[in-house]
Design a protein around this motif. Structure first.
Motif, PDB file in Angstrom:
ATOM      1  N   ASP A  14       0.825  -1.206   0.000  1.00  0.00           N
ATOM      2  CA  ASP A  14       0.000   0.000   0.000  1.00  0.00           C
ATOM      3  C   ASP A  14       0.861   1.258   0.000  1.00  0.00           C
ATOM      4  O   ASP A  14       1.966   1.276   0.522  1.00  0.00           O
ATOM      5  CB  ASP A  14      -0.936  -0.010   1.206  1.00  0.00           C
ATOM      6  CG  ASP A  14      -0.168   0.053   2.504  1.00  0.00           C
ATOM      7  OD1 ASP A  14      -0.146   1.116   3.131  1.00  0.00           O
ATOM      8  OD2 ASP A  14       0.458  -0.973   2.883  1.00  0.00           O
ATOM      9  N   VAL A  61       0.397   4.021   1.611  1.00  0.00           N
ATOM     10  CA  VAL A  61       0.555   4.627   2.934  1.00  0.00           C
ATOM     11  C   VAL A  61       1.792   4.044   3.627  1.00  0.00           C
ATOM     12  O   VAL A  61       2.611   4.779   4.186  1.00  0.00           O
ATOM     13  CB  VAL A  61      -0.713   4.403   3.798  1.00  0.00           C
ATOM     14  CG1 VAL A  61      -0.519   4.918   5.209  1.00  0.00           C
ATOM     15  CG2 VAL A  61      -1.926   5.057   3.148  1.00  0.00           C
ATOM     16  N   LYS A  70       4.931   5.332   1.824  1.00  0.00           N
ATOM     17  CA  LYS A  70       5.244   6.717   2.200  1.00  0.00           C
ATOM     18  C   LYS A  70       5.874   6.757   3.591  1.00  0.00           C
ATOM     19  O   LYS A  70       6.876   7.457   3.807  1.00  0.00           O
ATOM     20  CB  LYS A  70       3.988   7.583   2.160  1.00  0.00           C
ATOM     21  CG  LYS A  70       4.273   9.027   2.488  1.00  0.00           C
ATOM     22  CD  LYS A  70       3.030   9.892   2.372  1.00  0.00           C
ATOM     23  CE  LYS A  70       3.344  11.335   2.727  1.00  0.00           C
ATOM     24  NZ  LYS A  70       2.137  12.169   2.703  1.00  0.00           N
TER      25      LYS A  70
END
Length: 121
Positions: free
Chosen positions: A90, A92, A95
């Motif tokens: 993912d 998220v 990041k």
């Protein structure tokens, strides 16, 4: 449904992803020349020979932050790609991973361009 994006139907089976654009791009002679890929190599999605070699090499579950930071510090561009609705990799988590280690241009990378929120990079 796809295994990594359960909201989407599995089209085309069996991989559940249309890899034709990626395949065409990575098999383009000019792209392969830019990456230094030998001409006799043909890229294919989900190549199990490559996957097995990767897993058996011990790199599959290694933290590569030090190597990525070294490349970035040397001015070598790195592409780190994650899907927007992929629960296996993912964006998220990616990041957070990028923000979680030190490299020379991390603050500039993390700051929104133009200074405003919502501005694309």
């Amino acid at each position: 449904r796809t295994p990594s994006a359960p909201r989407k139907p599995c089209v085309p089976p069996p991989l559940c992803y249309n890899e034709s654009v990626t395949t065409d791009f990575l098999n383009d002679v000019h792209v392969q020349e830019a990456f230094g890929v030998p001409r006799q190599i043909t890229w294919a999605p989900c190549n199990m020979s490559v996957t097995k070699a990767f897993v058996f090499s011990g790199d599959y579950f290694r933290d590569l932050q030090p190597q990525v930071a070294e490349l970035l510090a040397a001015g070598i561009g790195v592409l780190i790609y994650s899907g927007d609705d992929d629960f296996m990799v993912d964006w998220v988590g990616t990041k957070a991973w990028m923000l979680g280690f030190d490299w020379p241009h991390r603050q500039a990378w993390a700051a929104p361009p133009g200074g405003g929120p919502g501005t694309p990079r």
